[in-house]
Design an enzyme around this catalytic site. Structure first.
Site, PDB file in Angstrom:
ATOM      1  N   LYS A 265      -7.659   7.290  -2.231  1.00 34.53           N
ATOM      2  CA  LYS A 265      -7.128   5.662  -2.603  1.00 34.53           C
ATOM      3  C   LYS A 265      -8.044   4.745  -2.202  1.00 34.53           C
ATOM      4  O   LYS A 265      -8.144   4.509  -1.167  1.00 34.53           O
ATOM      5  CB  LYS A 265      -5.714   5.860  -2.013  1.00 34.53           C
ATOM      6  CG  LYS A 265      -5.029   4.487  -2.358  1.00 34.53           C
ATOM      7  CD  LYS A 265      -3.611   4.199  -1.770  1.00 34.53           C
ATOM      8  CE  LYS A 265      -2.881   3.002  -1.888  1.00 34.53           C
ATOM      9  NZ  LYS A 265      -1.753   2.764  -1.154  1.00 34.53           N
ATOM     10  N   LYS A 277       4.846  -7.948  -1.642  1.00 29.70           N
ATOM     11  CA  LYS A 277       5.027  -7.610  -0.106  1.00 29.70           C
ATOM     12  C   LYS A 277       5.187  -9.202   0.577  1.00 29.70           C
ATOM     13  O   LYS A 277       4.940 -10.145   0.043  1.00 29.70           O
ATOM     14  CB  LYS A 277       3.594  -7.345   0.631  1.00 29.70           C
ATOM     15  CG  LYS A 277       3.356  -5.791   0.128  1.00 29.70           C
ATOM     16  CD  LYS A 277       1.966  -5.413   0.705  1.00 29.70           C
ATOM     17  CE  LYS A 277       1.801  -3.743   0.708  1.00 29.70           C
ATOM     18  NZ  LYS A 277       2.613  -2.803   1.011  1.00 29.70           N
ATOM     19  N   ARG A 351      -0.041   6.224  -5.065  1.00 31.89           N
ATOM     20  CA  ARG A 351       0.395   7.607  -5.578  1.00 31.89           C
ATOM     21  C   ARG A 351       0.035   7.529  -6.961  1.00 31.89           C
ATOM     22  O   ARG A 351      -0.254   8.784  -7.763  1.00 31.89           O
ATOM     23  CB  ARG A 351       1.887   8.194  -5.310  1.00 31.89           C
ATOM     24  CG  ARG A 351       3.038   7.177  -6.092  1.00 31.89           C
ATOM     25  CD  ARG A 351       4.292   7.237  -5.198  1.00 31.89           C
ATOM     26  NE  ARG A 351       4.279   6.589  -3.909  1.00 31.89           N
ATOM     27  CZ  ARG A 351       5.417   6.643  -3.217  1.00 31.89           C
ATOM     28  NH1 ARG A 351       6.583   7.056  -3.736  1.00 31.89           N
ATOM     29  NH2 ARG A 351       5.340   5.893  -1.895  1.00 31.89           N
TER      30      ARG A 351
HETATM   31  N1  BES Z   1      -0.666   0.356   1.067  1.00 33.83           N
HETATM   32  C1  BES Z   1       0.698   0.709   1.283  1.00 33.83           C
HETATM   33  C2  BES Z   1       1.210   1.373   2.550  1.00 33.83           C
HETATM   34  C3  BES Z   1       0.568   0.947   3.875  1.00 33.83           C
HETATM   35  C4  BES Z   1       1.451   0.218   4.564  1.00 33.83           C
HETATM   36  C5  BES Z   1      -0.735   0.963   4.337  1.00 33.83           C
HETATM   37  C6  BES Z   1       0.933  -0.398   5.851  1.00 33.83           C
HETATM   38  C7  BES Z   1      -1.201   0.423   5.616  1.00 33.83           C
HETATM   39  C8  BES Z   1      -0.258  -0.085   6.239  1.00 33.83           C
HETATM   40  C9  BES Z   1       1.541   1.138   0.004  1.00 33.83           C
HETATM   41  O1  BES Z   1       0.786   1.086  -1.165  1.00 33.83           O
HETATM   42  C10 BES Z   1       2.856   0.990   0.101  1.00 33.83           C
HETATM   43  O2  BES Z   1       3.058  -0.352  -0.097  1.00 33.83           O
HETATM   44  N2  BES Z   1       3.711   1.799   0.057  1.00 33.83           N
HETATM   45  C11 BES Z   1       5.106   1.401   0.126  1.00 33.83           C
HETATM   46  C12 BES Z   1       6.037   2.517  -0.431  1.00 33.83           C
HETATM   47  C13 BES Z   1       7.403   2.006  -0.775  1.00 33.83           C
HETATM   48  C14 BES Z   1       7.652   0.847  -1.665  1.00 33.83           C
HETATM   49  C15 BES Z   1       8.184   3.248  -1.521  1.00 33.83           C
HETATM   50  C16 BES Z   1       5.711   1.189   1.798  1.00 33.83           C
HETATM   51  O3  BES Z   1       5.186   2.059   2.685  1.00 33.83           O
HETATM   52  O4  BES Z   1       6.550   0.361   2.019  1.00 33.83           O
HETATM   53 ZN    ZN Z   2      -0.988   0.324  -1.088  1.00 37.01          ZN
HETATM   54 MN    MN Z   3       1.641  -0.738  -1.896  1.00 39.25          MN
END
Ligand code: BES
Ligand code: ZN
Ligand code: MN
Length: 505
Positions: A265, A277, A351
């Site tokens: 990724k 975010k 994903r």
């Molecule tokens: N890149 C983030 C995941 C992440 C979080 C990486 C903290 C490193 C540190 C990913 O794209 C994301 O935002 N995931 C979400 C998924 C959710 C919206 C289902 C998450 O983990 O909150």
């Molecule tokens: Zn991400």
């Molecule tokens: Mn994300």
């Protein structure tokens, strides 16, 4: 600062510093005995008189040497019970040795290793050097003048061992690994206004092409035409178009047949998109290409060591931004596989990027297995903190290999579940799969894996490794203690996968 390592049986005539490891029996390394004799037992005597220093781990002793010695000081680093050393323990001791030297304005040092330990002498010397090298990494391109001018740019470490030739050979291999780790760290530490999909693709080309790796770039136009709707959707909100980079290493010399497949990724910055975010800590989302960096670093290591295996690495690069052109929650997009994805949260973008890369690598290369790496979910940090990367895997042989590689390198992995329950939760009412599970954030790392699994061919050995917690050291998500690198990117995945590939049959 760069470290250069030389391996020899005897120390040079004069050096700026001497370092030696010392175990809890307080016996000197064999290689130090000649010097001790020349100094009429001075080192042995001083060691005997230093009651506080017991050779335990975390203890150190600085001896000032007589005028006629080859250096002014000798630093002894305690390592505890010598019998119990593993290559990983030696790496970690190497990290400590580096820290003992860091900040001293020296140009050269001699490191006295020992041939008599549970580790073969050549392995001990090589891994001490490897640990020093890994710990010496710095990312200081944006403040090049912070060190004053008296700090030397290069330090030569003379590793003293009876098995110099063998140790050098071992170290050359390990050096190819550190080179891959350093590249991965550089990529993750690089700032998101400098590293974006197209500039990243160019860096990969410049780094790997000279090493004999074939690098192919699918630009946005091509991906659009091919129907890669998932990665395109993630990238469409950004002015910087997405792309995919395919790296192939043909180490067998034969026509590529069932190569080892790796996917990463590479979200160069993850704002969350329209599902934005929170602002606090968002800067850390430059790490969101950590999976891709591990794949690039791995390929670099394998090419440098001229590995005799066929390996394909594919990274999906995109920037996840909110804009008038961004994808939305509610959108249904057609992925490269043909499956329709219902988007319910634009922050679950990783994903989608992985989905198109995984379809492509399986269709085009029919890999023996495919392993994807991604900073995919905050949920894996909730589950495992930053101590383990989470491994989802449908094949026990793959798991055994990854688990063993994790133990040997210290890049620890923990097996996570793939299960019908999670699959059910990513079924969509309007399309084939949904990118946000029906049960919301519960088991978020597992439902993310179930989503990816929907893009894996029946019977294909596959593993997904979630490195969201392990990719960085010192940030709000990252590891809190790390012997082999400074604050910032860890380069996690490179050492794990290099070890895994080296042992794979
Ligand atoms: N890149 C983030 C995941 C992440 C979080 C990486 C903290 C490193 C540190 C990913 O794209 C994301 O935002 N995931 C979400 C998924 C959710 C919206 C289902 C998450 O983990 O909150
Ligand atoms: Zn991400
Ligand atoms: Mn994300």
């Amino acid at each position: 600062m760069t470290l250069t390592f030389k391996f020899s049986k005897n120390p040079p005539k004069s050096v700026d510093a001497l370092i030696a490891i010392c175990d809890s029996s307080k016996k000197l390394p064999e290689t130090l005995k000649t010097l001790d004799k020349e100094l009429k037992g001075y080192i042995t005597d001083s060691l005997k008189n230093s009651d506080a220093f017991e050779g335990k781990a975390k203890q150190s002793l600085i001896l000032s040497l007589p005028k006629n010695a080859l250096a002014k000081n000798l630093v002894l680093i305690g390592i505890g019970e010598h019998k119990k050393l593993t290559t990983l323990a030696a790496d970690n001791i190497g990290g400590k040795l580096y820290m003992a030297l860091d900040g001293l304005k020296i140009k050269s040092a001699a490191l006295f290793s020992d041939a008599k330990s549970a580790l073969d002498g050549d392995m001990l010397a090589a891994h001490l050097a490897h640990g020093m090298e890994l710990r010496s990494y710095k990312f200081d391109k944006y403040r090049p003048k912070k060190d004053d001018d008296k700090t030397p740019k290069n330090i030569t470490i003379n590793v003293i061992t009876d098995l110099a030739t063998q140790a050098k050979k071992q170290f050359d291999h390990l050096h190819s690994v550190s080179s891959g780790v350093f590249l991965a760290r550089d990529l993750v530490n690089e700032v998101p206004n400098v590293l974006y999909p197209e500039s990243y693709a160019e860096i990969i080309k410049t780094e790997l092409t000279p090493l004999g790796v074939k690098v192919e770039i699918l630009d946005a136009k091509k991906m659009e035409k091919m129907g890669m709707g998932a990665i395109m959707a993630v990238g469409q909100g950004s002015i910087r178009p997405p792309c995919m980079v395919i790296m192939s290493w043909n180490g067998s010399g034969q026509k590529m047949n069932k190569p080892l497949g790796f996917v990463g990724k590479g979200v160069t910055f993850d704002t969350g998109g329209i599902s934005l975010k929170p602002g606090e800590g968002m800067d850390e989302m430059k790490l969101d290409m950590g999976g891709s960096a591990a794949v690039v670093g791995l390929i670099k290591s394998l090419a440098l060591q001229n590995a005799k295996k066929d390996v394909v690495g594919i990274v999906g690069l995109a920037e996840n931004m909110p804009s008038h052109n961004a994808y939305r929650p509610g959108d249904v997009i057609k992925s490269y596989s043909g499956k329709h994805v219902e988007v319910l949260n634009t922050d679950a973008e990783g994903r989608l990027v992985l989905a198109d890369c995984l379809t492509y690598i399986q269709e085009k290369y029919d890999p023996a297995f495919v392993i994807d790496l991604a900073t995919l979910t905050g949920a894996i940090i909730v589950a495992l903190a930053s101590e383990f990367s989470g491994v989802f895997v449908n094949d026990d042989k793959l798991w055994d290999g990854l688990n063993e590689a994790g133990t040997r390198t210290g890049e620890k992995v923990w097996r996570m579940p793939l299960d019908e329950f999670y699959r059910k939760n990513v079924e969509s009412d309007i399309g084939d799969v949904r990118n946000l599970a029906k049960n919301g954030r519960a088991g978020g790392a597992c439902t993310a894996a179930a989503f990816i699994e929907a893009f894996i061919d029946e019977g294909r050995p596959w593993s997904h490794i979630d490195i969201a917690g392990t990719a960085m050291y010192g940030g709000s998500y990252g590891k809190s203690e790390f012997d082999l690198g400074p604050k910032g990117a860890t380069g996690v995945g490179v050492r794990l996968l290099e070890e895994f590939v080296s042992k794979w049959k």
